[in-house]
Motif scaffolding. Structure first.
Motif: not given
Length: 76
Positions: A11-15, A19-22
């Motif tokens: 979950l932390a990796l997905i978040v 965040a990087v994509l945004v």
């Protein structure tokens, strides 16, 4: 306990990935906005307000296109 840890890490990796994509998308959009603004001293483009002549010519164009497509004008 191990499954919970793997779930939290995933979950932390997905978040972090989102965040990087945004951040990347926001920087791209900001660069586009800065590039599209007029240079200092240039006039900002303002679209023309519709005049009665423009409205009449638009209506005439619609009638002409309808007449040509149905065969009333230009004959077939």
């Amino acid at each position: 306990m191990g499954r919970l840890l793997v779930f939290v890490a995933t979950l932390a990796l997905i978040v972090a990935f989102v965040a990087v994509l945004v951040t990347i998308i926001a920087r791209i959009l900001d660069a586009g906005r800065r590039a599209s603004t007029p240079a200092h001293g240039q006039e900002v483009y303002r679209p023309m307000a519709p005049t009665p002549f423009q409205k009449i010519t638009y209506a005439a164009l619609v009638v002409l296109l309808f007449g040509v497509s149905t065969g009333w004008l230009g004959g077939l």
